[in-house]
Design a protein around this motif. Structure first.
Motif, PDB file in Angstrom:
ATOM      1  N   LYS A  29      -6.227 -13.418   2.575  1.00 56.33           N
ATOM      2  CA  LYS A  29      -5.036 -12.611   2.258  1.00 56.33           C
ATOM      3  C   LYS A  29      -3.857 -13.556   2.134  1.00 56.33           C
ATOM      4  CE  LYS A  29      -3.966  -8.175   2.034  1.00 56.33           C
ATOM      5  NZ  LYS A  29      -4.138  -7.714   0.690  1.00 56.33           N
ATOM      6  N   LEU A  30      -3.016 -13.304   1.099  1.00 49.80           N
ATOM      7  CA  LEU A  30      -1.809 -14.128   0.911  1.00 49.80           C
ATOM      8  C   LEU A  30      -0.695 -13.609   1.802  1.00 49.80           C
ATOM      9  CD1 LEU A  30      -1.926 -14.220  -2.994  1.00 49.80           C
ATOM     10  CD2 LEU A  30      -2.449 -16.141  -1.451  1.00 49.80           C
ATOM     11  N   GLY A  34       5.811 -11.518   4.905  1.00 53.33           N
ATOM     12  CA  GLY A  34       5.128 -10.886   6.040  1.00 53.33           C
ATOM     13  C   GLY A  34       5.696  -9.533   6.446  1.00 53.33           C
ATOM     14  N   SER A  36       5.597  -6.617   5.033  1.00 54.89           N
ATOM     15  CA  SER A  36       4.661  -5.506   4.867  1.00 54.89           C
ATOM     16  C   SER A  36       3.294  -5.891   5.405  1.00 54.89           C
ATOM     17  CB  SER A  36       4.546  -5.115   3.391  1.00 54.89           C
ATOM     18  OG  SER A  36       5.786  -4.627   2.945  1.00 54.89           O
ATOM     19  N   SER A  74       8.159 -16.110  -7.326  1.00 54.36           N
ATOM     20  CA  SER A  74       7.701 -14.958  -6.532  1.00 54.36           C
ATOM     21  C   SER A  74       8.121 -15.062  -5.067  1.00 54.36           C
ATOM     22  CB  SER A  74       6.172 -14.827  -6.632  1.00 54.36           C
ATOM     23  OG  SER A  74       5.552 -15.993  -6.125  1.00 54.36           O
ATOM     24  N   ALA A 102      16.119  -2.348   3.071  1.00 57.46           N
ATOM     25  CA  ALA A 102      16.090  -2.553   4.522  1.00 57.46           C
ATOM     26  C   ALA A 102      17.397  -3.102   5.087  1.00 57.46           C
ATOM     27  CB  ALA A 102      14.902  -3.448   4.863  1.00 57.46           C
ATOM     28  N   GLY A 110      11.662 -11.145   3.546  1.00 60.32           N
ATOM     29  CA  GLY A 110      10.901 -10.520   2.456  1.00 60.32           C
ATOM     30  C   GLY A 110      11.195 -11.184   1.123  1.00 60.32           C
ATOM     31  N   GLY A 123       8.910   1.555  -2.572  1.00 62.19           N
ATOM     32  CA  GLY A 123       9.600   0.261  -2.619  1.00 62.19           C
ATOM     33  C   GLY A 123      10.665   0.283  -3.716  1.00 62.19           C
ATOM     34  N   LEU A 167       0.616 -13.982  -7.811  1.00 61.67           N
ATOM     35  CA  LEU A 167       1.810 -13.813  -8.648  1.00 61.67           C
ATOM     36  C   LEU A 167       2.701 -15.036  -8.451  1.00 61.67           C
ATOM     37  CD1 LEU A 167       3.621 -11.891 -10.375  1.00 61.67           C
ATOM     38  CD2 LEU A 167       4.456 -10.933  -8.214  1.00 61.67           C
TER      39      LEU A 167
HETATM   40  C1  LIG Z   1      11.710  -2.379   8.678  1.00 63.00           C
HETATM   41  C2  LIG Z   1      11.417  -2.581   7.221  1.00 63.00           C
HETATM   42  C3  LIG Z   1      12.114  -1.836   6.288  1.00 63.00           C
HETATM   43  C4  LIG Z   1      11.863  -1.996   4.931  1.00 63.00           C
HETATM   44  N1  LIG Z   1      12.589  -1.260   4.039  1.00 63.00           N
HETATM   45  C5  LIG Z   1      12.387  -1.441   2.715  1.00 63.00           C
HETATM   46  C6  LIG Z   1      13.155  -0.729   1.758  1.00 63.00           C
HETATM   47  O1  LIG Z   1      14.060   0.042   2.076  1.00 63.00           O
HETATM   48  N2  LIG Z   1      12.885  -0.926   0.436  1.00 63.00           N
HETATM   49  C7  LIG Z   1      11.915  -1.799   0.017  1.00 63.00           C
HETATM   50  O2  LIG Z   1      11.724  -1.960  -1.187  1.00 63.00           O
HETATM   51  N3  LIG Z   1      11.177  -2.500   0.899  1.00 63.00           N
HETATM   52  C8  LIG Z   1      11.396  -2.358   2.229  1.00 63.00           C
HETATM   53  N4  LIG Z   1      10.653  -3.086   3.130  1.00 63.00           N
HETATM   54  C9  LIG Z   1       9.602  -4.002   2.624  1.00 63.00           C
HETATM   55  C10 LIG Z   1      10.177  -5.323   2.188  1.00 63.00           C
HETATM   56  O3  LIG Z   1      10.777  -5.199   0.919  1.00 63.00           O
HETATM   57  C11 LIG Z   1       9.087  -6.391   2.088  1.00 63.00           C
HETATM   58  O4  LIG Z   1       9.732  -7.570   1.890  1.00 63.00           O
HETATM   59  C12 LIG Z   1       8.079  -6.245   0.964  1.00 63.00           C
HETATM   60  O5  LIG Z   1       7.455  -4.997   0.873  1.00 63.00           O
HETATM   61  C13 LIG Z   1       6.947  -7.234   1.115  1.00 63.00           C
HETATM   62  O6  LIG Z   1       7.415  -8.483   0.796  1.00 63.00           O
HETATM   63  P1  LIG Z   1       6.965  -9.709   1.665  1.00 63.00           P
HETATM   64  O7  LIG Z   1       7.483 -10.912   0.981  1.00 63.00           O
HETATM   65  O8  LIG Z   1       7.333  -9.512   3.072  1.00 63.00           O
HETATM   66  O9  LIG Z   1       5.364  -9.674   1.449  1.00 63.00           O
HETATM   67  P2  LIG Z   1       4.171  -9.707   2.509  1.00 63.00           P
HETATM   68  O10 LIG Z   1       4.349  -8.656   3.530  1.00 63.00           O
HETATM   69  O11 LIG Z   1       3.929 -11.081   2.986  1.00 63.00           O
HETATM   70  O12 LIG Z   1       2.967  -9.311   1.517  1.00 63.00           O
HETATM   71  C14 LIG Z   1       2.837  -7.993   1.012  1.00 63.00           C
HETATM   72  C15 LIG Z   1       1.527  -7.898   0.195  1.00 63.00           C
HETATM   73  O13 LIG Z   1       1.648  -8.603  -1.025  1.00 63.00           O
HETATM   74  C16 LIG Z   1       0.669  -9.655  -1.109  1.00 63.00           C
HETATM   75  N5  LIG Z   1       1.361 -10.794  -1.714  1.00 63.00           N
HETATM   76  C17 LIG Z   1       2.510 -11.373  -1.241  1.00 63.00           C
HETATM   77  N6  LIG Z   1       2.908 -12.343  -2.078  1.00 63.00           N
HETATM   78  C18 LIG Z   1       2.003 -12.376  -3.097  1.00 63.00           C
HETATM   79  C19 LIG Z   1       1.888 -13.159  -4.287  1.00 63.00           C
HETATM   80  N7  LIG Z   1       2.779 -14.098  -4.605  1.00 63.00           N
HETATM   81  N8  LIG Z   1       0.837 -12.921  -5.119  1.00 63.00           N
HETATM   82  C20 LIG Z   1      -0.062 -11.935  -4.827  1.00 63.00           C
HETATM   83  N9  LIG Z   1      -0.002 -11.176  -3.714  1.00 63.00           N
HETATM   84  C21 LIG Z   1       1.018 -11.390  -2.868  1.00 63.00           C
HETATM   85  C22 LIG Z   1       0.216  -9.914   0.329  1.00 63.00           C
HETATM   86  O14 LIG Z   1      -1.099 -10.422   0.379  1.00 63.00           O
HETATM   87  C23 LIG Z   1       0.311  -8.508   0.917  1.00 63.00           C
HETATM   88  O15 LIG Z   1      -0.822  -7.755   0.559  1.00 63.00           O
HETATM   89  C24 LIG Z   1      10.872  -2.937   4.497  1.00 63.00           C
HETATM   90  C25 LIG Z   1      10.166  -3.687   5.444  1.00 63.00           C
HETATM   91  C26 LIG Z   1      10.431  -3.521   6.799  1.00 63.00           C
HETATM   92  C27 LIG Z   1       9.671  -4.357   7.787  1.00 63.00           C
END
Ligand SMILES: Cc1cc2nc3c(=O)[nH]c(=O)nc-3n(C[C@H](O)[C@H](O)[C@H](O)COP(=O)(O)OP(=O)(O)OC[C@H]3O[C@@H](n4cnc5c(N)ncnc54)[C@H](O)[C@@H]3O)c2cc1C
Length: 283
Positions: A29-30, A34, A36, A74, A102, A110, A123, A167
């Protein structure tokens, strides 16, 4: 809960990450920000045996101009998206929407790519990406391919990113001089969208000459409000004209009913928020 045990690697190039994906197979898993993925691991809704951390790959971070496109890596964080001058000038809608994600803590960790790859229907970044006709650059074992936003979001939490792929970039056409607004309706500040509307319009001499509108949480994937877009073009940007055109906002949607809202209420929100978003975008 504590996540199940996993191995961890931190590649420094995209090629190394792809090799790790190949070696890890189905169980890899990528990890991006973190925000989500970690809740999913902690709830034990997934128990990958290998985590591939993308945070050590510099080529996946940052914003650059490339001719008539703005290219966002990305792994660019939400925080960096909200502060970038190039995006402010040419792709204001993605910045507007990212500001509503958020709270500052989540926005510092994120990433744009993580949020789009996660493809949560609530999202906030998928609908703007669709409205803006973004392109998604995906790297895999057979090289790199580019997927249009209209083909990228396939279903709830499902995208065109295949097994062994990641991505790398999101490419936005430039919308220099267009007005933009993301109208988000949520239960409490910093919560996810019950419904939201991403609108960007070009106004020439008081008349709307082009319009692009994307809807958040009105189906399993983001939806383009094309009937509203065509009804707006050629109209003067008055409240009456915009609200009339916005009546078509729920066409072609299939909103779910949940504890936050019934589907009728979501349709009502789509119409009201579309009117507000377009009026604000048109200035
Ligand atoms: C308390 C809280 C509130 C939030 N509120 C909102 C909100 O109001 N609106 C909103 O839009 N979002 C919200 N989020 C989510 C936030 O936007 C996250 O940043 C986003 O959903 C996931 O991005 P991440 O970089 O953390 O990805 P991760 O959590 O690290 O990964 C998410 C998924 O994508 C995959 N992935 C990640 N990067 C890649 C890549 N480059 N290629 C292929 N797969 C990949 C991972 O394997 C995983 O399955 C919230 C999160 C939290 C914890």
């Amino acid at each position: 809960m504590i996540p199940a045990q996993f191995d961890y690697v931190r590649p420094t190039t995209v090629d190394e990450a792809l090799a790790a994906l190949r070696d890890g197979g189905d169980d890899a898993k990528l990890l991006a920000g973190g925000q989500s993925l970690l809740p999913v691991l902690r709830l034990r809704m997934a128990d990958p045996s290998l985590i591939i951390d993308l945070n050590g790959i510099p080529e996946l971070k940052g914003v650059r101009e490339e001719g008539d496109k703005v290219v966002v890596g990305s792994m660019t964080t939400h925080y960096d998206v909200t502060r970038d001058d190039t995006l402010r000038q040419h792709v204001a809608l993605i910045q507007e929407a990212t500001r509503t994600v958020a709270d500052p803590q989540v926005r510092h960790k994120g990433t744009l790519g993580g949020a789009l790859a996660h493809a949560d229907p609530a999202g906030d970044l998928a609908a703007p990406a669709l409205a803006l006709d973004a392109e998604f650059v995906i790297a895999g074992p057979n090289g790199t391919r580019t997927v249009a936003a209209a083909d990228f979001f396939e279903d709830y939490f499902t995208t065109a990113i295949g097994e062994g792929e990641l991505l790398t970039e999101i490419r936005f056409p430039k919308y220099t001089g267009w007005g933009a607004r993301y109208e988000k309706f949520n239960r409490v500040a910093q919560a996810w969208s019950i419904v939201a509307v991403a609108a960007t319009v070009k106004v020439d001499g008081g008349t709307i000459s082009e319009a692009r509108i994307g809807l958040t949480n009105m189906a399993g994937t983001p939806v383009r409000a094309r009937s509203v877009e065509s009804a707006l073009v050629g109209q003067s940007a008055t409240e009456e004209n915009v609200r009339k055109a916005a009546q078509a906002a729920a066409e072609g949607t299939s909103p779910t009913a949940d504890a936050d809202a019934g589907s009728d209420y979501r349709e009502h929100l789509a119409r009201v928020l579309t009117g507000r978003a377009v009026l604000a975008a048109a200035g």
